[in-house]
Design an enzyme around this catalytic site. Structure first.
Site, PDB file in Angstrom:
ATOM      1  N   MET A  73      48.807 -34.762 -68.009  1.00  0.00           N
ATOM      2  CA  MET A  73      49.140 -34.825 -69.169  1.00  0.00           C
ATOM      3  C   MET A  73      48.965 -36.197 -69.511  1.00  0.00           C
ATOM      4  O   MET A  73      49.048 -37.189 -68.875  1.00  0.00           O
ATOM      5  CB  MET A  73      50.490 -34.718 -69.495  1.00  0.00           C
ATOM      6  CG  MET A  73      50.828 -33.071 -69.212  1.00  0.00           C
ATOM      7  SD  MET A  73      49.875 -31.846 -70.284  1.00  0.00           S
ATOM      8  CE  MET A  73      50.584 -30.448 -69.456  1.00  0.00           C
ATOM      9  N   CYS A  74      48.414 -36.443 -70.660  1.00  0.00           N
ATOM     10  CA  CYS A  74      48.151 -37.937 -71.165  1.00  0.00           C
ATOM     11  C   CYS A  74      48.636 -38.305 -72.565  1.00  0.00           C
ATOM     12  O   CYS A  74      49.110 -37.434 -73.245  1.00  0.00           O
ATOM     13  CB  CYS A  74      46.748 -38.102 -70.999  1.00  0.00           C
ATOM     14  SG  CYS A  74      45.983 -37.864 -69.375  1.00  0.00           S
ATOM     15  N   GLY A  75      48.193 -39.267 -73.003  1.00  0.00           N
ATOM     16  CA  GLY A  75      48.463 -39.697 -74.533  1.00  0.00           C
ATOM     17  C   GLY A  75      47.052 -40.041 -75.189  1.00  0.00           C
ATOM     18  O   GLY A  75      46.438 -40.795 -74.646  1.00  0.00           O
TER      19      GLY A  75
END
Length: 699
Positions: free
Chosen positions: A1-3
Site C-alpha cells: 500500500m502506498c500514497g
C-alpha cells in the site's frame, strides 16, 4: 500500500491555455514552474507519508501540466526498481498505484507474450498497470484483481485516468482548486487522503448539506465542500485537460429471484470453500512477512484457519516467511468486564490453530490518548470509539515488524451477517430455493414481525433511534426494504437552526435511494430478492464509507500497515452474490432461530473451533459505558466546549451543551455518548485542518 498525490492543470480559459503552451520546445518559465510543482508535491506527500515511509518519487511532464507523486510502502520487489512512478517512455505512459494486485505473476507472464514491445523493469505487482493499459486501453481495469487506486497519464492522448477498486477498499479523493498562477486557472487534484490537498491551494470548508443528508456516508461527497470520492468500481478521465467524466467498469449483480437454483447446498458450500481458499492463497504473496488480525468472530478466525491450513498442509509460504515459521495473529483486548472483550475467544482460537498470538490491552486511558490522532487520519466522524480501537490494533503488527495483515472486512456485507438484514430476507419468499429452504411458509410472516421489532430494539440499545418503517418515497424507490432505516439510524440531530432553512430538503433516506442509479433501482424493484437489494445498498454506502475507511484503510495506513481483504475478492463476491438468499440467512429448525452467514459457517467448519461455528454474530464495537472524571470524560469535556462548538458554525450549542454529562457516569445515555463523540471529532477536524466556520451566508 502506498500514497498518491497528483495534479492536472485544467485548460479553463484561453489565457490559461496559452500560458501553458510550449514555446520553441520549452515551457514558458519551465524551470520556475517545475520547482514550484516539486515543492508543492513534496509538501503534499509529506502529509500522507505514513502511507509510504520507505521512499518518495514524482514525475512532472515537460510542459508542467501534469504531476504524479507517490510515497511507497515496499511490499513486493523491495529493490529501488520497484519505486514509483512507473513509466513506458517510448509510449509516453506514466502511472502511480496505491494498493495491491493479486495473481500478477500469471498476468505478467501473459503480457510478456502478448506485448513483446514492453520490457518490465521491476518485479512489482504495480507495474502491470502500465503493460495492461498498453495492451487493452481503458479495458485494463477488467484485469485488475485486488484493492487499489490508480492514476495514469497518457501523454500522446492527453488522457488522465484515475481508477478505484471495485469495493472502495482503497481511497481516492479529488477536488478542483485555483492553480495559484493568478490568471484564473484551475487544477484537478487527486490524492489518497484529503489532507494531501492542504499544500495545493485547498481551503477546507464544511459541507453542511452533506452532513445533514448523510451524503458523506451514502454518495460521493465528503464532509468537506467540493471534495469528492471516486465511486468504487469506477474510473474518472480528463481528456485534453478539460472534459472530466466518471464511468463504471464493474458493478455488483444478483440473480433473478424468480429463477430456480438447482444446485444442492453441498455444492454451494464446496464452491464457497474453494473460492475462499483461492482468495486467501493469492493474498499470501509478498516479499515481507504477513500476519492476521484475529478477533472473537468467525470472519477473522476462518482466515486464520485457512492460512494455517495452507501453510501446514500445502506448504504455502506466508509472504517472505517460510512455511516452517509459525503464523502470527494480532488483536486488541478491552477490559474483561466491559462486555466488549473478545480476546479470550481469539486466544482459544490461536491455541487450537497452533499460531502465535500478540495482543494489546485497550483501556480507557489508551483510547483517550489516541482519539485525536485517529480522527485526523480518518478525516470524518464515526459515532463509536471502535475506530480508535482499530487505530490501536494497527500498532500491534507495526511494533512486531510486520507490514501486511489479512483482515475480515466484507464478510457481513456479502454473507448477510448483520441483524438488520433479517427483515428484508423475510419480506418475500425465496422462490429460487424453496426445495432446500427449511423455513416453513407459515412461519415467515410471524418471524418477519419479530425480526423488525428486534432490529429496532437493537439500534435503540446502542443509542440509535431504530429508524421508521413507513412507506416513504425512498422506501418505494428501493422496493420497501427496511435496511435503509438501519443505515440512517444514527443521524446526529445537533444542527443549528439556520441549517434547516438553508437545507430544508435534507433526507438521508433519499440520499441512499438516489445513490443507486436507475438500472440498479430497476433490478431492486423487479428482479432481486429484497435481501440482495439490502446487501447492494449497504455495500454502496456503509461498507466503503465507514467500515473500509474508519475501520479499514485509514486506521491501518496511519501505521503503515497494508491490510488485505480476502472476503472482498471479486471472484469470490461474484460467486456468493449469486447464491440463493436462504443459504446466507438460514432457519434452524432445531434451534428455532436464523443462522446468519450460514453458508460461510458451513464452508469454514474444517478451519474453526466448534465454539466459533456455533457462536452468534457480535458486531465489533467499543464499550459505551464510561465513568465521570476518567480520561475519556475529561477529553470530551475539553473538546465539546461552547467556544469550540460555536467555532464550527453549524452545530447548536443549545442541543449539545449537556451531552457530555449525559453520556458519562452510572446510567449514562449511549445516544448522548455517540453524539458527543461525533461533535468532538468535528472539533478535532476543524482545529487540525483549519476548517472555516460555517454560516448561512454563501451556503
Amino acid at each position: 500500500m502506498c500514497g498518491i498525490s497528483c495534479i492536472l492543470s485544467l485548460a479553463t480559459t484561453s489565457q490559461h491555455q496559452a500560458a501553458l503552451q510550449p514555446r520553441n520546445g520549452e515551457h514558458k518559465g519551465a524551470a520556475t514552474e517545475r520547482a514550484r510543482l516539486e515543492e508543492e508535491l513534496d509538501r503534499s506527500l509529506q502529509q500522507i507519508v505514513h502511507r509510504g515511509p520507505d521512499s518518495c518519487g514524482n514525475w512532472i511532464s515537460d510542459d508542467c501540466r501534469v504531476a504524479l507523486g507517490h510515497v511507497r510502502l515496499s511490499i513486493n520487489d523491495l529493490s529501488p526498481s520497484g519505486a514509483q512512478p512507473f513509466h513506458a517512455p517510448s509510449h509516453g505512459v506514466h502511472a502511480v498505484v496505491n494498493g495491491e494486485f493479486y495473481d500478477y505473476d500469471r498476468i505478467r507472464a501473459q503480457l510478456e507474450k502478448e506485448l513483446p514491445e514492453y520490457t518490465f523493469t521491476s518485479h512489482s505487482d504495480s507495474e502491470i498497470v502500465i503493460a495492461l493499459y498498453l495492451a487493452y486501453g481503458l479495458n485494463f481495469t477488467e484485469h485488475l484483481r485486488g484493492e487499489f487506486a490508480v492514476v495514469l497519464y497518457d501523454e500522446r492522448r492527453e488522457l488522465f485516468v484515475a481508477v478505484r477498486d471495485r469495493y472502495g477498499i482503497k481511497p481516492i479523493f479529488w477536488t478542483i482548486v485555483d492553480d495559484g498562477r493568478g490568471h484564473g486557472g484551475k487544477r484537478l487534484c487527486v490524492a489518497a487522503e484529503a489532507k494531501a490537498f492542504l499544500p495545493l491551494g485547498w481551503e477546507p470548508q464544511w459541507d453542511v448539506r452533506s452532513l445533514k443528508d448523510a451524503g458523506w456516508n451514502h454518495d460521493t461527497r465528503t464532509i468537506f465542500k467540493d471534495v469528492q470520492k471516486l465511486r468504487p468500481g469506477h474510473y474518472m478521465t480528463c481528456q485534453s485537460f478539460s472534459r472530466i467524466e466518471e464511468r463504471p467498469y464493474w458493478e455488483s449483480s444478483y440473480p433473478d429471484k424468480s429463477i430456480i437454483d438447482a444446485r444442492t447446498p453441498e455444492e454451494l458450500i464446496a464452491g464457497v470453500r474453494e473460492k475462499m481458499l483461492e482468495s486467501v492463497r493469492l493474498r499470501l504473496r509478498a516479499d515481507v512477512p504477513i500476519g492476521i488480525y484475529l478477533s472473537g468472530g468467525i470472519d477473522s478466525s476462518v482466515l486464520a484457519g485457512m492460512v494455517a491450513h495452507l501453510v501446514k498442509e500445502q506448504n504455502v509460504s506466508l509472504g517472505s516467511a517460510p512455511p516452517s515459521e509459525r503464523v502470527t495473529c494480532f488483536s486488541i483486548a478491552f477490559d474483561e468486564d466491559s462486555g466488549f472483550d473478545e480476546s479470550s475467544i481469539a486466544n482459544r482460537t490461536a491455541e487450537w490453530l497452533g499460531v502465535k498470538y500478540l495482543k494489546k490491552l485497550m483501556n480507557e486511558e489508551e483510547l483517550a490518548k489516541r482519539f485525536e490522532d485517529a480522527v485526523w487520519h480518518c478525516e470524518q466522524h464515526n459515532p463509536d470509539f471502535n475506530f480508535v480501537g482499530k487505530y490501536a490494533l494497527s500498532e500491534v503488527p507495526q511494533e512486531a515488524g510486520y507490514k501486511v495483515v489479512l483482515t475480515g472486512e466484507g464478510a457481513d456485507e456479502i454473507f448477510a451477517g448483520y441483524p438488520l438484514f433479517l427483515p428484508d430476507y423475510l419480506r418475500e419468499p425465496d422462490h429460487a430455493y424453496e426445495a432446500h429452504n427449511p423455513l416453513p411458509a407459515t412461519e415467515r410472516s410471524t418471524q418477519f414481525d419479530s425480526a423488525e421489532q428486534e432490529a429496532r430494539e437493537h439500534y435503540r440499545a446502542i443509542g440509535a433511534d431504530g429508524g421508521t418503517s413507513d412507506l416513504s418515497i425512498p422506501r418505494r424507490m428501493l422496493n420497501s426494504i427496511s435496511t435503509i432505516n438501519g443505515m440512517t439510524a444514527f443521524q446526529p440531530d445537533v444542527f443549528a437552526a439556520w441549517t434547516d432553512h438553508a437545507y430544508p430538503a435534507s433526507d438521508p433516506h433519499m440520499t441512499i435511494a438516489t445513490n443507486a442509479d436507475g438500472l440498479a433501482r430497476h433490478n431492486i424493484n423487479q428482479k432481486w430478492h429484497p435481501l440482495h437489494s439490502a446487501l447492494y445498498v449497504w455495500s454502496k454506502g456503509n461498507l466503503p464509507n465507514i467500515f473500509l475507511t474508519c475501520l479499514g484503510d485509514r486506521t491501518e495506513m496511519a501505521h503503515s500497515i497494508e491490510a488485505r481483504t480476502p472476503f472482498l475478492d471479486h471472484h469470490l463476491t461474484e460467486y456468493v452474490n449469486h447464491l440463493p438468499p436462504s443459504v446466507k440467512l438460514r432457519w434452524s429448525s432445531e434451534e428455532k432461530r436464523f443462522v446468519e452467514k450460514w453458508i460461510l459457517r458451513e464452508a469454514s467448519k474444517p478451519f474453526i473451533t466448534r465454539e466459533l461455528y456455533e457462536r452468534k454474530k457480535h458486531p465489533y464495537s467499543a464499550p459505551t459505558a464510561w465513568p465521570r472524571g476518567g480520561p475519556l470524560h475529561r477529553l470530551m469535556k475539553g473538546l465539546v466546549t461552547e467556544d469550540n462548538v460555536r467555532q464550527l458554525g453549524f452545530v447548536s450549542w443549545g442541543k449539545v451543551g449537556g451531552l457530555v454529562e449525559e453520556a458519562f457516569g452510572e446510567g449514562g445515555d449511549p445516544r448522548a455518548l455517540r453524539l458527543a463523540i461525533v461533535v468532538a471529532q468535528w472539533v478535532v477536524l476543524a482545529q487540525r485542518f483549519g476548517v472555516a466556520t460555517a454560516g448561512a451566508e454563501g451556503c
